[in-house]
Design a protein around this motif. Structure first.
Motif, PDB file in Angstrom:
ATOM      1  N   ASP A   1       0.766  -1.222  -0.043  1.00  0.00           N
ATOM      2  CA  ASP A   1      -0.096  -0.066  -0.206  1.00  0.00           C
ATOM      3  C   ASP A   1       0.881   1.339   0.040  1.00  0.00           C
ATOM      4  N   GLN A   2       1.925   1.143   0.764  1.00  0.00           N
ATOM      5  CA  GLN A   2       2.826   2.539   0.599  1.00  0.00           C
ATOM      6  C   GLN A   2       3.417   2.486  -0.596  1.00  0.00           C
ATOM      7  N   ALA A   3       3.869   1.457  -1.026  1.00  0.00           N
ATOM      8  CA  ALA A   3       4.674   1.431  -2.604  1.00  0.00           C
ATOM      9  C   ALA A   3       3.719   1.946  -3.317  1.00  0.00           C
ATOM     10  N   ALA A   4       2.690   1.593  -3.368  1.00  0.00           N
ATOM     11  CA  ALA A   4       1.749   1.871  -4.504  1.00  0.00           C
ATOM     12  C   ALA A   4       1.217   3.552  -4.347  1.00  0.00           C
ATOM     13  N   THR A   5       0.947   3.769  -3.185  1.00  0.00           N
ATOM     14  CA  THR A   5       0.735   5.308  -2.843  1.00  0.00           C
ATOM     15  C   THR A   5       1.791   6.174  -3.346  1.00  0.00           C
ATOM     16  N   LEU A   6       3.331   5.819  -3.008  1.00  0.00           N
ATOM     17  CA  LEU A   6       4.490   6.542  -3.503  1.00  0.00           C
ATOM     18  C   LEU A   6       4.653   6.397  -4.871  1.00  0.00           C
ATOM     19  N   GLY A   7       4.223   5.423  -5.567  1.00  0.00           N
ATOM     20  CA  GLY A   7       4.280   5.029  -6.909  1.00  0.00           C
ATOM     21  C   GLY A   7       3.157   6.031  -7.725  1.00  0.00           C
ATOM     22  N   LEU A   8       2.225   6.155  -7.194  1.00  0.00           N
ATOM     23  CA  LEU A   8       1.281   7.127  -7.674  1.00  0.00           C
ATOM     24  C   LEU A   8       1.870   8.496  -7.904  1.00  0.00           C
ATOM     25  N   ALA A   9       2.494   9.098  -6.867  1.00  0.00           N
ATOM     26  CA  ALA A   9       2.788  10.164  -6.892  1.00  0.00           C
ATOM     27  C   ALA A   9       3.854  10.356  -7.747  1.00  0.00           C
ATOM     28  N   ALA A  10       4.768   9.395  -7.937  1.00  0.00           N
ATOM     29  CA  ALA A  10       5.999   9.451  -8.893  1.00  0.00           C
ATOM     30  C   ALA A  10       5.360   9.172 -10.247  1.00  0.00           C
ATOM     31  N   VAL A  11       4.418   8.438 -10.644  1.00  0.00           N
ATOM     32  CA  VAL A  11       3.893   8.441 -11.986  1.00  0.00           C
ATOM     33  C   VAL A  11       3.321   9.713 -12.427  1.00  0.00           C
ATOM     34  N   ARG A  12       2.789  10.601 -11.371  1.00  0.00           N
ATOM     35  CA  ARG A  12       2.375  11.735 -11.977  1.00  0.00           C
ATOM     36  C   ARG A  12       3.526  12.731 -12.289  1.00  0.00           C
ATOM     37  N   VAL A  13       4.599  12.484 -11.471  1.00  0.00           N
ATOM     38  CA  VAL A  13       5.623  13.497 -11.783  1.00  0.00           C
ATOM     39  C   VAL A  13       6.179  12.876 -13.227  1.00  0.00           C
ATOM     40  N   ALA A  14       6.401  11.515 -13.319  1.00  0.00           N
ATOM     41  CA  ALA A  14       6.689  11.005 -14.509  1.00  0.00           C
ATOM     42  C   ALA A  14       6.037  11.481 -15.870  1.00  0.00           C
ATOM     43  N   ARG A  15       4.632  11.436 -15.558  1.00  0.00           N
ATOM     44  CA  ARG A  15       3.849  11.741 -16.682  1.00  0.00           C
ATOM     45  C   ARG A  15       4.113  13.633 -17.253  1.00  0.00           C
ATOM     46  N   ALA A  16       4.201  14.369 -16.121  1.00  0.00           N
ATOM     47  CA  ALA A  16       4.378  15.488 -16.501  1.00  0.00           C
ATOM     48  C   ALA A  16       5.757  15.960 -17.013  1.00  0.00           C
ATOM     49  N   THR A  17       6.883  15.005 -16.616  1.00  0.00           N
ATOM     50  CA  THR A  17       8.129  15.421 -16.865  1.00  0.00           C
ATOM     51  C   THR A  17       8.627  14.688 -18.208  1.00  0.00           C
ATOM     52  N   ARG A  18       7.741  13.585 -18.629  1.00  0.00           N
ATOM     53  CA  ARG A  18       7.881  12.663 -19.665  1.00  0.00           C
ATOM     54  C   ARG A  18       9.089  11.951 -19.535  1.00  0.00           C
ATOM     55  N   SER A  19       9.294  11.252 -18.265  1.00  0.00           N
ATOM     56  CA  SER A  19      10.234  10.483 -17.759  1.00  0.00           C
ATOM     57  C   SER A  19      10.031   8.970 -18.010  1.00  0.00           C
ATOM     58  N   ARG A  20      10.944   8.519 -19.041  1.00  0.00           N
ATOM     59  CA  ARG A  20      10.726   6.843 -19.363  1.00  0.00           C
ATOM     60  C   ARG A  20      11.564   6.371 -18.244  1.00  0.00           C
ATOM     61  N   ARG A  21      12.693   6.859 -17.753  1.00  0.00           N
ATOM     62  CA  ARG A  21      13.402   6.114 -16.630  1.00  0.00           C
ATOM     63  C   ARG A  21      12.620   5.869 -15.579  1.00  0.00           C
ATOM     64  N   THR A  22      11.805   6.815 -15.155  1.00  0.00           N
ATOM     65  CA  THR A  22      10.761   6.509 -13.794  1.00  0.00           C
ATOM     66  C   THR A  22       9.627   5.858 -14.332  1.00  0.00           C
ATOM     67  N   ILE A  23       9.148   5.659 -15.183  1.00  0.00           N
ATOM     68  CA  ILE A  23       8.128   4.910 -16.038  1.00  0.00           C
ATOM     69  C   ILE A  23       8.636   3.378 -15.935  1.00  0.00           C
ATOM     70  N   THR A  24       9.901   3.135 -16.123  1.00  0.00           N
ATOM     71  CA  THR A  24      10.393   2.020 -16.127  1.00  0.00           C
ATOM     72  C   THR A  24      10.573   1.367 -14.749  1.00  0.00           C
ATOM     73  N   VAL A  25      10.936   2.119 -13.949  1.00  0.00           N
ATOM     74  CA  VAL A  25      11.146   1.804 -12.655  1.00  0.00           C
ATOM     75  C   VAL A  25       9.806   1.045 -12.135  1.00  0.00           C
ATOM     76  N   LEU A  26       8.837   2.009 -12.340  1.00  0.00           N
ATOM     77  CA  LEU A  26       7.461   1.816 -11.737  1.00  0.00           C
ATOM     78  C   LEU A  26       6.750   0.692 -12.401  1.00  0.00           C
ATOM     79  N   GLY A  27       6.990   0.444 -13.608  1.00  0.00           N
ATOM     80  CA  GLY A  27       6.854  -0.927 -14.307  1.00  0.00           C
ATOM     81  C   GLY A  27       7.229  -2.135 -13.604  1.00  0.00           C
ATOM     82  N   ASP A  28       8.449  -2.051 -13.109  1.00  0.00           N
ATOM     83  CA  ASP A  28       9.213  -3.029 -12.313  1.00  0.00           C
ATOM     84  C   ASP A  28       8.263  -3.188 -11.147  1.00  0.00           C
ATOM     85  N   VAL A  29       8.040  -2.278 -10.527  1.00  0.00           N
ATOM     86  CA  VAL A  29       7.441  -1.950  -9.168  1.00  0.00           C
ATOM     87  C   VAL A  29       5.973  -2.780  -9.285  1.00  0.00           C
ATOM     88  N   VAL A  30       5.153  -2.482 -10.119  1.00  0.00           N
ATOM     89  CA  VAL A  30       4.050  -3.152 -10.360  1.00  0.00           C
ATOM     90  C   VAL A  30       4.143  -4.409 -10.765  1.00  0.00           C
TER      91      VAL A  30
END
Length: 110
Positions: free
Chosen positions: A56-85
């Protein structure tokens, strides 16, 4: 007793990953990172939380990170989050984990 030992073992893995237990929080709180890098370190912190069994903590923090990744178009962050999921597959029925999966699936990064 076994669960406590397992948590300790996983916690040590996080320490090895970041150098110390509060690594991601202290890095982010330091204020020297760009907005894009904050998202990346949030994603890495989410990965560490998933490893130690805190979906639950991982997903909550992941949601915050994916919003930043979307805003900044960061593939690197999206890749890490894909591994998290992927690492949280056994918890995919939990609402927060499912929300992260859904949000990530909808996240276009060029």
């Amino acid at each position: 007793m076994w669960r406590k030992e397992e948590r300790v073992r996983r916690s040590r893995r996080v320490v090895r990953h970041f150098g110390h237990r509060d690594g991601p929080r202290s890095i982010i709180a330091g204020g020297s990172l760009s907005y894009r890098d904050v998202g990346y370190f949030q994603a890495r912190h989410a990965a560490a939380l998933a490893l130690i069994g805190e979906p639950d903590q991982a997903a909550t923090l992941g949601l915050a990170a994916v919003r930043v990744a979307r805003a900044t178009r960061s593939r690197r962050t999206i890749t890490v989050l894909g591994d998290v999921v992927e690492s949280m597959g056994r918890w995919q029925r939990r609402p927060q984990v499912r929300a992260l999966q859904d949000f990530l699936a909808d996240c276009p990064v060029a």
